[in-house]
Design an enzyme around this catalytic site. Structure first.
Site, PDB file in Angstrom:
ATOM      1  N   ARG A 108       1.002  -1.216   0.197  1.00  0.00           N
ATOM      2  CA  ARG A 108      -0.034  -0.037   0.030  1.00  0.00           C
ATOM      3  C   ARG A 108       0.819   1.363  -0.138  1.00  0.00           C
ATOM      4  O   ARG A 108       1.427   1.401   0.824  1.00  0.00           O
ATOM      5  CB  ARG A 108      -0.923   0.181   1.003  1.00  0.00           C
ATOM      6  CG  ARG A 108      -1.711   1.209   1.408  1.00  0.00           C
ATOM      7  CD  ARG A 108      -2.721   1.414   2.485  1.00  0.00           C
ATOM      8  NE  ARG A 108      -3.691   0.713   1.758  1.00  0.00           N
ATOM      9  CZ  ARG A 108      -5.058   0.831   2.334  1.00  0.00           C
ATOM     10  NH1 ARG A 108      -5.214   1.513   3.308  1.00  0.00           N
ATOM     11  NH2 ARG A 108      -6.035   0.323   1.453  1.00  0.00           N
ATOM     12  N   HIS A 135      -6.862   0.949  -6.872  1.00  0.00           N
ATOM     13  CA  HIS A 135      -7.238   0.309  -5.614  1.00  0.00           C
ATOM     14  C   HIS A 135      -7.942  -1.220  -6.043  1.00  0.00           C
ATOM     15  O   HIS A 135      -9.111  -1.331  -5.948  1.00  0.00           O
ATOM     16  CB  HIS A 135      -8.064   0.809  -4.677  1.00  0.00           C
ATOM     17  CG  HIS A 135      -8.240   0.292  -3.193  1.00  0.00           C
ATOM     18  ND1 HIS A 135      -7.397  -0.731  -2.856  1.00  0.00           N
ATOM     19  CD2 HIS A 135      -8.928   0.589  -1.996  1.00  0.00           C
ATOM     20  CE1 HIS A 135      -7.576  -0.899  -1.589  1.00  0.00           C
ATOM     21  NE2 HIS A 135      -8.627  -0.161  -1.049  1.00  0.00           N
ATOM     22  N   GLN A 138      -9.796  -3.641  -3.745  1.00  0.00           N
ATOM     23  CA  GLN A 138     -11.139  -3.164  -3.332  1.00  0.00           C
ATOM     24  C   GLN A 138     -12.162  -3.607  -4.457  1.00  0.00           C
ATOM     25  O   GLN A 138     -13.304  -3.954  -3.972  1.00  0.00           O
ATOM     26  CB  GLN A 138     -11.142  -1.679  -3.175  1.00  0.00           C
ATOM     27  CG  GLN A 138     -12.352  -1.045  -2.770  1.00  0.00           C
ATOM     28  CD  GLN A 138     -12.764  -1.689  -1.477  1.00  0.00           C
ATOM     29  OE1 GLN A 138     -12.186  -1.173  -0.671  1.00  0.00           O
ATOM     30  NE2 GLN A 138     -14.114  -2.185  -1.381  1.00  0.00           N
ATOM     31  N   ASP A 230     -17.039   7.454  -2.035  1.00  0.00           N
ATOM     32  CA  ASP A 230     -15.660   7.146  -1.241  1.00  0.00           C
ATOM     33  C   ASP A 230     -15.563   8.644  -0.810  1.00  0.00           C
ATOM     34  O   ASP A 230     -15.977   9.621  -1.189  1.00  0.00           O
ATOM     35  CB  ASP A 230     -14.268   6.738  -2.084  1.00  0.00           C
ATOM     36  CG  ASP A 230     -13.210   6.567  -1.566  1.00  0.00           C
ATOM     37  OD1 ASP A 230     -13.152   6.494  -0.069  1.00  0.00           O
ATOM     38  OD2 ASP A 230     -12.099   6.478  -2.291  1.00  0.00           O
ATOM     39  N   CYS A 270     -16.413   2.009  -0.148  1.00  0.00           N
ATOM     40  CA  CYS A 270     -15.118   1.348   0.249  1.00  0.00           C
ATOM     41  C   CYS A 270     -14.636   1.384   1.772  1.00  0.00           C
ATOM     42  O   CYS A 270     -14.132   0.457   2.260  1.00  0.00           O
ATOM     43  CB  CYS A 270     -13.913   1.645  -0.708  1.00  0.00           C
ATOM     44  SG  CYS A 270     -13.694   3.100  -0.600  1.00  0.00           S
ATOM     45  N   ARG A 298     -13.562  -8.210   1.161  1.00  0.00           N
ATOM     46  CA  ARG A 298     -12.263  -8.178   0.973  1.00  0.00           C
ATOM     47  C   ARG A 298     -11.532  -9.488   1.165  1.00  0.00           C
ATOM     48  O   ARG A 298     -10.556  -9.823   0.551  1.00  0.00           O
ATOM     49  CB  ARG A 298     -11.659  -6.908   1.815  1.00  0.00           C
ATOM     50  CG  ARG A 298     -12.119  -5.536   1.465  1.00  0.00           C
ATOM     51  CD  ARG A 298     -11.695  -5.162   0.082  1.00  0.00           C
ATOM     52  NE  ARG A 298     -10.136  -5.031   0.180  1.00  0.00           N
ATOM     53  CZ  ARG A 298      -9.484  -4.012   0.661  1.00  0.00           C
ATOM     54  NH1 ARG A 298     -10.164  -3.091   0.893  1.00  0.00           N
ATOM     55  NH2 ARG A 298      -8.094  -4.026   0.361  1.00  0.00           N
TER      56      ARG A 298
END
Ligand code: CP
Ligand code: NVA
Length: 313
Positions: A108, A135, A138, A230, A270, A298
């Site tokens: 990340r 991402h 996700q 988001d 998310c 996830r």
């Protein structure tokens, strides 16, 4: 299925073909079922995942770490201060060392070039656990969730309301691969990157998906089967938060926006959420909201990804 993902990196949704994405989703559904039945096999026994974090995380860290535990492997958490990627030593050297010791690497990071550089120098699969640009993990979970709730992906209409950010980029590619129509409703100046839009539109021509961008949230949400949002300011954009609060006013998933969507529309986020900004709390708690199923997925989607990349499916 005939596709083989063994040894591949996963940096972007556009790294996948439609068939490969289908295989990951099928495996995710299957592993979720087996976990619920209590017969998840130790598919990653004796495997180690090295996890590099330049940014904070709840879901990404815990889902990868728990996933490795439940599949019989082991995960190592490397915090932002542990290896100071690019500061204490070169990204290239980190990739060369880690990939001699671990079987999978998840990172990340801020710049997308960091995951690309890790992948260039790693002997083992590198997974993008979020960069400023994408991402993709996700979106695997999101597509799994939509399929669970709606029974299909192709032909649905998904509208993303808010910042044209990393999550929006990956969702756009993912929708295009699946034949799902996609609209991003973003304030002027905060739209997704134009090259991502054109690449997603090109992918969509192969699957029958239309991909577009509008600047009016109500127009975007009208008739949507899935409403997604988001945060207005992503990790690393904290200094812009006040300015963004002004720019994004009205770009909120709330009862009004939901009323214009298709009957039975689902709401996705998310997480983490900033209630009162991109989504209101009450709307996030309606039966339409699938945000916690989405968070759980996830785990299952990444378990599928890891076993496929490790050649253990
Ligand atoms: N959605 C997501 O990636 O959450 P975290 O930032 O908590 O990992
Ligand atoms: N766009 C957000 C997603 C967090 C999971 C960020 O990058 O901070």
């Amino acid at each position: 299925m005939s596709v083989d993902l063994t040894g591949r990196h996963f940096l972007s949704m556009k790294d996948l073909s439609a068939e490969e994405l289908r295989q990951i989703l099928q495996t995710a559904h299957d592993l979720k079922l087996r976990r619920y039945r209590g017969d998840l096999p130790p598919l990653l026994s004796r495997k180690t995942l090295a996890m590099i974090f330049q940014k904070p995380s709840l879901r990404t860290r815990v889902s990868f770490e728990s996933g490795m535990t439940m599949l019989g492997g082991h995960a190592i958490y490397l915090s932002p201060g542990d290896i100071k990627i690019g500061e204490r030593e070169r990204t290239e050297d980190i990739a060369r060392v880690l990939s001699r010791m671990a079987d999978l690497i998840m990172a990340r990071v801020f710049g997308h070039d960091i995951v690309e550089e890790l992948a260039r120098h790693s002997r083992v699969p590198v997974i993008n656990g979020l960069s400023d640009h994408e991402h993709p993990c996700q979106i695997l979970a999101d597509l799994q969730t939509i399929e669970e709730k709606k029974g299909r992906l192709a032909g649905l209409r998904t509208t993303y309301v808010g910042d044209g950010n990393n999550v929006c980029h990956s969702l756009m590619y993912g929708a295009a691969l699946c034949g799902m129509h996609f609209t991003a409703a973003c304030p002027k100046g905060y739209e997704p990157k134009s090259h991502v839009l054109s690449e997603a539109q090109a992918l969509g021509r192969g699957s029958g998906a239309t991909i577009d961008v509008v600047n009016d949230p109500a127009q975007g949400a009208r008739g949507a089967d899935v409403l997604y949002t988001d945060v207005w300011a992503s990790m690393g954009q904290e200094a812009e938060a006040a300015q963004r609060r002004e720019a994004f006013r009205g770009f909120q998933i709330n009862a009004g926006l939901l009323a214009g969507a298709a009957p039975g529309a689902i709401i996705l986020h998310c997480l983490p959420a900033h209630y009162g900004e991109e989504i209101d709390y009450d709307t996030a708690r309606t039966p339409n909201s699938a945000i916690f199923d989405q968070a759980e997925n996830r785990l299952h989607a990444q378990n599928a990804l890891m076993v496929l990349l490790a050649g253990r499916a």
